[in-house]
Design an enzyme around this catalytic site. Structure first.
Site, short mmCIF file in Angstrom:
data_model
loop_
_atom_site.label_atom_id
_atom_site.label_comp_id
_atom_site.label_asym_id
_atom_site.label_seq_id
_atom_site.Cartn_x
_atom_site.Cartn_y
_atom_site.Cartn_z
N CYS A 114 1.54 17.71 5.58
CA CYS A 114 1.93 17.63 4.15
C CYS A 114 1.91 18.99 3.46
CB CYS A 114 1.01 16.67 3.42
SG CYS A 114 0.99 15.04 4.16
N HIS A 254 1.02 17.64 -4.22
CA HIS A 254 1.55 16.80 -3.16
C HIS A 254 1.24 15.35 -3.51
CE1 HIS A 254 2.15 14.71 0.48
NE2 HIS A 254 0.87 14.65 0.81
N ASN A 284 4.21 8.55 -0.12
CA ASN A 284 3.85 9.89 0.37
C ASN A 284 4.97 10.37 1.29
OD1 ASN A 284 2.85 12.11 1.70
ND2 ASN A 284 0.84 11.21 2.14
N1 ACO Z 1 -3.47 -4.00 2.36
C1 ACO Z 1 -4.57 -4.78 2.22
N2 ACO Z 1 -5.76 -4.40 2.68
C2 ACO Z 1 -5.86 -3.26 3.34
C3 ACO Z 1 -4.75 -2.41 3.53
C4 ACO Z 1 -3.52 -2.84 3.03
N3 ACO Z 1 -2.39 -2.12 3.15
N4 ACO Z 1 -5.14 -1.33 4.22
C5 ACO Z 1 -6.47 -1.46 4.43
N5 ACO Z 1 -6.90 -2.64 3.90
C6 ACO Z 1 -8.23 -3.19 3.92
C7 ACO Z 1 -9.08 -2.62 5.01
O1 ACO Z 1 -8.84 -3.30 6.23
C8 ACO Z 1 -10.46 -2.86 4.49
O2 ACO Z 1 -10.79 -4.18 4.71
P1 ACO Z 1 -12.28 -4.59 5.19
O3 ACO Z 1 -13.17 -4.10 4.09
O4 ACO Z 1 -12.20 -6.04 5.34
O5 ACO Z 1 -12.47 -3.82 6.47
C9 ACO Z 1 -10.29 -2.68 2.98
O6 ACO Z 1 -8.89 -2.80 2.73
C10 ACO Z 1 -10.76 -1.32 2.49
O7 ACO Z 1 -10.24 -0.32 3.35
P2 ACO Z 1 -10.50 1.19 3.10
O8 ACO Z 1 -9.85 1.99 4.17
O9 ACO Z 1 -11.96 1.39 2.85
O10 ACO Z 1 -9.71 1.38 1.75
P3 ACO Z 1 -9.74 2.62 0.81
O11 ACO Z 1 -10.19 2.19 -0.52
O12 ACO Z 1 -10.42 3.78 1.45
O13 ACO Z 1 -8.21 2.95 0.73
C11 ACO Z 1 -6.60 4.47 1.61
C12 ACO Z 1 -7.49 3.27 1.89
C13 ACO Z 1 -5.61 4.11 0.52
C14 ACO Z 1 -5.84 4.83 2.88
C15 ACO Z 1 -7.51 5.63 1.17
O14 ACO Z 1 -8.52 5.87 2.07
C16 ACO Z 1 -6.74 6.88 0.95
O15 ACO Z 1 -5.97 7.01 0.03
N6 ACO Z 1 -6.92 7.89 1.81
C17 ACO Z 1 -6.18 9.10 1.74
C18 ACO Z 1 -5.21 9.01 2.80
C19 ACO Z 1 -3.87 9.55 2.44
O16 ACO Z 1 -3.42 9.57 1.33
N7 ACO Z 1 -3.25 10.00 3.47
C20 ACO Z 1 -1.96 10.49 3.36
C21 ACO Z 1 -1.74 11.51 4.37
S1 ACO Z 1 -2.69 12.90 4.09
C22 ACO Z 1 -2.13 13.49 2.75
O17 ACO Z 1 -0.97 13.38 2.47
C23 ACO Z 1 -3.11 14.09 1.92
#
Ligand code: ACO
Length: 357
Positions: A114, A254, A284
């Site tokens: 990214c 970003h 993204n």
């Molecule tokens: N829909 C429904 N539930 C979901 C989904 C979905 N799409 N994805 C995950 N879950 C569930 C998980 O399975 C988990 O369930 P559980 O508690 O029963 O195990 C629950 O939701 C919570 O999951 P987490 O991973 O803890 O959710 P979090 O609040 O951390 O959000 C996310 C996840 C959005 C990916 C977050 O960690 C994030 O934004 N991370 C940054 C990653 C990012 O933006 N990456 C992009 C590439 S890097 C960059 O561009 C910077």
């Protein structure tokens, strides 16, 4: 030697196919409520069968050249920042060079996930200010939809496709791209990666069966590091540019996740109304997100000549960086002939004079 490198052209392309959160609800076990509250994303664009990173780059690049009133054959360098190139090689930039007819341009890709667009911008600025080239077409483009496991709800809801381009030119103006800072931490590489398809795990029926050609991500870890790293890089770029946060008219981060963007603004104590956000419509788009956002910010009047702009990114690798620039706007007036054109003109005159009647 030029004093500065300035953006004089910009353009973007987003595929026409829109995939909403409701569409995703039909593919994986997710909900509009979950995606919106965790990421801010409502919909994203998905490339159609005939579209690739290079075809989208060409559309964006052409628009940037038109805005800058520059002919493709006068472009001296094309850099495409991407983590989803058409091929391992040739570079996507070479495909773009051929399609645009930029016959005099050098061409290569930059891969910093990214942070690829910011990395390409830093290279272009360095080459322009050093006098190596007079201009560069810098593109950020991705077709991440082809690297997603559409059965993995933790990743497939996050990303989208698109391309954005900027033309950077040498200028004697006192303003331009005033700082670029880049950082990396390869020890965290495995937290966000596409494991197979390179020389370590080449494509095989086993690698395909095990789903190793898809994006894998430890979302929580990425989240924590992204906020801190982007805020630190922003402060560094601002200091290097010799300005303060109060001088910044617009931050274009970003577009990874709305909560990451809000977290960066909060950490910097930067007003949210001065942060450009369009993640709700594109998801993204990795390397493409900043140049697409630049185009939309300009088109909606959020970016005006003289504005100080802060660009900041974080991505796989890990990589991160920031840049401060003063917005110059489109090239206005008549473009002076390049030294090569002037030489051609002189040669043309000589040929004209010696040509037998
Ligand atoms: N829909 C429904 N539930 C979901 C989904 C979905 N799409 N994805 C995950 N879950 C569930 C998980 O399975 C988990 O369930 P559980 O508690 O029963 O195990 C629950 O939701 C919570 O999951 P987490 O991973 O803890 O959710 P979090 O609040 O951390 O959000 C996310 C996840 C959005 C990916 C977050 O960690 C994030 O934004 N991370 C940054 C990653 C990012 O933006 N990456 C992009 C590439 S890097 C960059 O561009 C910077």
């Amino acid at each position: 030697m030029a004093k500065n490198a300035v953006i004089t052209g910009w353009g973007y392309y987003a595929p026409s196919r829109v995939m909403t959160n409701a569409d995703l609800e039909r593919i994986v076990d997710t909900s509009d409520e979950w995606i919106t509250s965790r990421t801010g994303i409502k919909e994203r664009r998905i490339a159609s069968d005939g579209e690739t990173t290079s075809t989208m780059s060409v559309r964006a690049g052409r628009a940037a050249l038109e805005k800058a009133k520059m002919r493709a054959q006068d472009v001296q360098l094309i850099i495409v920042g991407t983590a989803s190139p058409d091929y391992l090689f040739p570079a996507t930039a070479c495909l773009v060079q051929a399609e645009l007819g930029a016959t005099r341009a050098g061409a290569f890709d930059v891969e910093a996930a990214c942070t690829s667009f910011l990395s390409a911008l830093a290279i272009a600025r360095g080459m322009i200010v050093s006098g190596a080239v007079e201009n560069a077409l810098v593109i950020g483009a991705e077709t991440l939809s082809r690297l997603l496991n559409w059965k993995d709800r933790t990743t497939c809801v996050l990303f989208g496709d698109g391309a954005g381009a900027t033309l950077i030119e040498a200028s004697n103006a006192s303003v331009g791209i005033e700082s670029t800072v880049l950082h990396g931490d390869g020890t965290k590489g495995e937290l966000l990666m596409v494991p197979a398809g390179g020389s370590k795990i080449p494509a095989s029926s086993d690698s395909v069966e095990r789903g190793l050609h898809f994006i894998t991500m430890a979302g929580g870890e990425v989240f924590k590091l992204a906020v801190k790293s982007m805020a630190d890089a922003a402060e560094e770029a601002i200091a290097e540019a010799g300005v303060s946060l109060d001088d910044i008219n617009l931050m274009i981060p970003h577009q990874a996740n709305l909560r990451i963007i809000d977290g960066v603004a909060k950490r910097l104590h930067f007003p949210s109304e001065k942060v450009f956000v369009n993640i709700q419509r594109y998801g993204n788009t990795s390397a493409a997100s900043i140049p697409i956002a630049i185009c939309e910010a300009e088109a909606t009047g959020r970016l005006r000549r003289g504005d100080k702009v802060l660009l900041v990114a974080f991505g796989g690798g890990f990589t991160w960086g920031a840049s401060v620039l003063e917005w110059y706007g489109a090239h206005d007036g008549v473009r002076p002939a390049s030294p090569l054109d002037r030489a051609r003109g002189v040669l043309g005159d000589v040929v004209e004079r010696v040509r037998p009647l």
